[in-house]
Each structure stands twice: as C-alpha cells, then as structure tokens.
Design a protein around this motif. Structure first.
Motif, PDB file in Angstrom:
ATOM      1  N   GLN A  22       1.939 -17.448 -15.892  1.00 45.58           N
ATOM      2  CA  GLN A  22       0.968 -18.460 -16.192  1.00 45.58           C
ATOM      3  C   GLN A  22       1.513 -19.427 -17.028  1.00 45.58           C
ATOM      4  O   GLN A  22       2.387 -18.808 -17.983  1.00 45.58           O
ATOM      5  CB  GLN A  22      -0.429 -18.311 -16.912  1.00 45.58           C
ATOM      6  CG  GLN A  22      -1.340 -17.110 -16.020  1.00 45.58           C
ATOM      7  CD  GLN A  22      -1.089 -15.823 -16.121  1.00 45.58           C
ATOM      8  OE1 GLN A  22      -0.051 -15.474 -16.726  1.00 45.58           O
ATOM      9  NE2 GLN A  22      -1.724 -14.990 -15.520  1.00 45.58           N
ATOM     10  N   TYR A  42      -4.517 -13.258 -15.882  1.00 49.07           N
ATOM     11  CA  TYR A  42      -4.778 -13.831 -14.326  1.00 49.07           C
ATOM     12  C   TYR A  42      -6.091 -13.049 -13.596  1.00 49.07           C
ATOM     13  O   TYR A  42      -5.670 -11.899 -13.472  1.00 49.07           O
ATOM     14  CB  TYR A  42      -3.917 -13.917 -13.541  1.00 49.07           C
ATOM     15  CG  TYR A  42      -3.797 -14.831 -12.590  1.00 49.07           C
ATOM     16  CD1 TYR A  42      -2.891 -15.925 -12.718  1.00 49.07           C
ATOM     17  CD2 TYR A  42      -4.527 -14.763 -11.387  1.00 49.07           C
ATOM     18  CE1 TYR A  42      -2.827 -16.989 -11.709  1.00 49.07           C
ATOM     19  CE2 TYR A  42      -4.369 -15.769 -10.268  1.00 49.07           C
ATOM     20  CZ  TYR A  42      -3.906 -16.850 -10.308  1.00 49.07           C
ATOM     21  OH  TYR A  42      -3.723 -17.916  -9.360  1.00 49.07           O
ATOM     22  N   LYS A  47      -6.615 -13.708  -8.140  1.00 43.81           N
ATOM     23  CA  LYS A  47      -5.448 -13.068  -7.439  1.00 43.81           C
ATOM     24  C   LYS A  47      -5.598 -12.794  -5.870  1.00 43.81           C
ATOM     25  O   LYS A  47      -5.189 -13.383  -4.911  1.00 43.81           O
ATOM     26  CB  LYS A  47      -4.996 -11.674  -7.980  1.00 43.81           C
ATOM     27  CG  LYS A  47      -4.329 -12.034  -9.246  1.00 43.81           C
ATOM     28  CD  LYS A  47      -4.013 -10.813  -9.819  1.00 43.81           C
ATOM     29  CE  LYS A  47      -3.243 -10.586 -11.366  1.00 43.81           C
ATOM     30  NZ  LYS A  47      -2.942  -9.525 -11.596  1.00 43.81           N
ATOM     31  N   HIS A  50      -6.157 -16.143  -4.134  1.00 43.24           N
ATOM     32  CA  HIS A  50      -4.964 -17.063  -4.300  1.00 43.24           C
ATOM     33  C   HIS A  50      -5.593 -18.515  -4.926  1.00 43.24           C
ATOM     34  O   HIS A  50      -5.052 -19.424  -4.428  1.00 43.24           O
ATOM     35  CB  HIS A  50      -4.561 -17.307  -2.763  1.00 43.24           C
ATOM     36  CG  HIS A  50      -4.163 -15.938  -2.074  1.00 43.24           C
ATOM     37  ND1 HIS A  50      -2.963 -15.363  -2.422  1.00 43.24           N
ATOM     38  CD2 HIS A  50      -4.455 -15.449  -0.960  1.00 43.24           C
ATOM     39  CE1 HIS A  50      -2.903 -14.065  -1.660  1.00 43.24           C
ATOM     40  NE2 HIS A  50      -3.838 -14.333  -0.863  1.00 43.24           N
ATOM     41  N   HIS A  52      -5.394 -20.951  -7.680  1.00 48.97           N
ATOM     42  CA  HIS A  52      -4.513 -21.510  -8.804  1.00 48.97           C
ATOM     43  C   HIS A  52      -4.878 -22.830  -9.263  1.00 48.97           C
ATOM     44  O   HIS A  52      -5.676 -23.528  -8.721  1.00 48.97           O
ATOM     45  CB  HIS A  52      -3.132 -21.500  -8.206  1.00 48.97           C
ATOM     46  CG  HIS A  52      -2.817 -22.412  -7.175  1.00 48.97           C
ATOM     47  ND1 HIS A  52      -2.638 -23.594  -7.095  1.00 48.97           N
ATOM     48  CD2 HIS A  52      -3.010 -21.993  -5.857  1.00 48.97           C
ATOM     49  CE1 HIS A  52      -2.375 -24.102  -5.962  1.00 48.97           C
ATOM     50  NE2 HIS A  52      -2.741 -23.113  -5.188  1.00 48.97           N
ATOM     51  N   LEU A  79     -11.198 -19.463 -13.086  1.00 48.49           N
ATOM     52  CA  LEU A  79     -10.012 -19.487 -14.127  1.00 48.49           C
ATOM     53  C   LEU A  79     -10.458 -19.863 -15.628  1.00 48.49           C
ATOM     54  O   LEU A  79      -9.771 -19.257 -16.697  1.00 48.49           O
ATOM     55  CB  LEU A  79      -8.878 -20.092 -13.743  1.00 48.49           C
ATOM     56  CG  LEU A  79      -8.186 -20.047 -12.469  1.00 48.49           C
ATOM     57  CD1 LEU A  79      -7.304 -21.074 -11.852  1.00 48.49           C
ATOM     58  CD2 LEU A  79      -7.634 -18.586 -12.441  1.00 48.49           C
ATOM     59  N   PHE A 107      -2.221 -21.940 -13.967  1.00 50.47           N
ATOM     60  CA  PHE A 107      -2.524 -20.730 -13.269  1.00 50.47           C
ATOM     61  C   PHE A 107      -1.514 -20.867 -12.023  1.00 50.47           C
ATOM     62  O   PHE A 107      -2.305 -21.669 -11.217  1.00 50.47           O
ATOM     63  CB  PHE A 107      -3.778 -20.321 -12.979  1.00 50.47           C
ATOM     64  CG  PHE A 107      -4.273 -19.922 -14.499  1.00 50.47           C
ATOM     65  CD1 PHE A 107      -4.482 -18.480 -14.917  1.00 50.47           C
ATOM     66  CD2 PHE A 107      -5.190 -20.790 -15.255  1.00 50.47           C
ATOM     67  CE1 PHE A 107      -5.412 -17.965 -15.958  1.00 50.47           C
ATOM     68  CE2 PHE A 107      -5.759 -20.390 -16.521  1.00 50.47           C
ATOM     69  CZ  PHE A 107      -5.682 -18.973 -16.894  1.00 50.47           C
ATOM     70  N   GLU A 108      -0.523 -20.379 -11.709  1.00 55.03           N
ATOM     71  CA  GLU A 108       0.177 -20.561 -10.464  1.00 55.03           C
ATOM     72  C   GLU A 108       0.463 -19.055  -9.681  1.00 55.03           C
ATOM     73  O   GLU A 108       1.018 -18.136 -10.196  1.00 55.03           O
ATOM     74  CB  GLU A 108       1.364 -21.209 -10.902  1.00 55.03           C
ATOM     75  CG  GLU A 108       1.053 -22.832 -11.540  1.00 55.03           C
ATOM     76  CD  GLU A 108       2.441 -23.324 -11.886  1.00 55.03           C
ATOM     77  OE1 GLU A 108       3.684 -22.813 -11.935  1.00 55.03           O
ATOM     78  OE2 GLU A 108       2.126 -24.480 -12.497  1.00 55.03           O
ATOM     79  N   GLY A 109       0.364 -19.454  -8.532  1.00 53.74           N
ATOM     80  CA  GLY A 109       1.225 -18.410  -7.373  1.00 53.74           C
ATOM     81  C   GLY A 109       0.792 -16.919  -7.627  1.00 53.74           C
ATOM     82  O   GLY A 109       1.876 -16.176  -7.357  1.00 53.74           O
ATOM     83  N   GLN A 110      -0.521 -16.540  -8.180  1.00 52.37           N
ATOM     84  CA  GLN A 110      -0.587 -15.245  -8.391  1.00 52.37           C
ATOM     85  C   GLN A 110      -1.262 -14.768  -6.866  1.00 52.37           C
ATOM     86  O   GLN A 110      -1.975 -15.352  -6.425  1.00 52.37           O
ATOM     87  CB  GLN A 110      -1.475 -14.814  -9.367  1.00 52.37           C
ATOM     88  CG  GLN A 110      -1.054 -15.310 -10.826  1.00 52.37           C
ATOM     89  CD  GLN A 110      -0.106 -13.956 -11.373  1.00 52.37           C
ATOM     90  OE1 GLN A 110      -0.136 -12.959 -11.008  1.00 52.37           O
ATOM     91  NE2 GLN A 110       1.110 -14.373 -11.874  1.00 52.37           N
TER      92      GLN A 110
END
Length: 110
Positions: A22, A42, A47, A50, A52, A79, A107-110
């Motif tokens: 993050q 996160y 997660k 998906h 974000h 989030l 919050f990206e790409g988890q």
C-alpha cells in the motif's frame, strides 16, 4: 509480430501477479508533515475480491501531532475502515493549533 504479442501477454501476467504494498501519500492544505505512519492492513475480503483503489481520509490533528479524529471523504467501502484505522495512528509534526489534513491511501494489486 506474434512473439511481440506473446511477450506483452507474459509481461501483463507477471505484473498482475506481483504484490504491491500500500502506498500512502499525504496531500494537505498546510505545511504540516507526517512524522510517522502506520501502513494500512489490506483487508482479507479486498484481497479475495481483488479490490484496489484510493481512500481519502480527512484527519483532525492536535497541536502535539496526534490524530484527534478521522472522517472518510471517499473510497471503496471495503477499504475505508483499514485506511481510517491506519491514519488514526499517524503522528504529524507539532504545530501551534489544530489542523485538518487530507490523506490519500492507495491500495494496489493485492
């Protein structure tokens, strides 16, 4: 041409599987800087789904730099609680009075 498409597809697959941390960026209408940050956790649901995105949080900061209260200005509902919890633990530089800071957490790409 075919090898170019294959390489592009491979690059997309690899980058989509990379886990990004993050990123917390602060933007505000004052010169008050963040002294210490707590990274948001996160959420497991985010997660799994998906999810974000960016959450904007308004923080009311006491003169001693601790966060008095927070208010969500926008972001994915899955989030926002994690973002609000993290910003509530942040410490800002001292000031002569209370200030309002707007914080964005990505919050990206988890």
């Amino acid at each position: 041409m075919r090898s170019g498409v294959l390489i592009l597809a491979l690059m997309v697959a690899v980058t989509s599987n990379v886990v990004h941390a993050q990123n917390a960026t602060v933007s505000s209408n004052s010169d008050r800087k963040v002294a210490s940050r707590t990274a948001p956790v996160y959420p497991e649901l985010a997660k799994k789904m998906h999810i974000h995105g960016v959450v904007r949080v308004e923080a009311l900061v006491r003169p001693n730099g601790s966060v008095k209260s927070t208010r969500v200005l926008g972001g994915n509902p899955v989030l926002v609680e994690a973002a609000q919890d993290a910003v509530g633990k942040w410490k800002f530089e001292s000031s002569q009075s209370e200030t309002t800071e707007v914080v964005q957490l990505a919050f990206e790409g988890q």
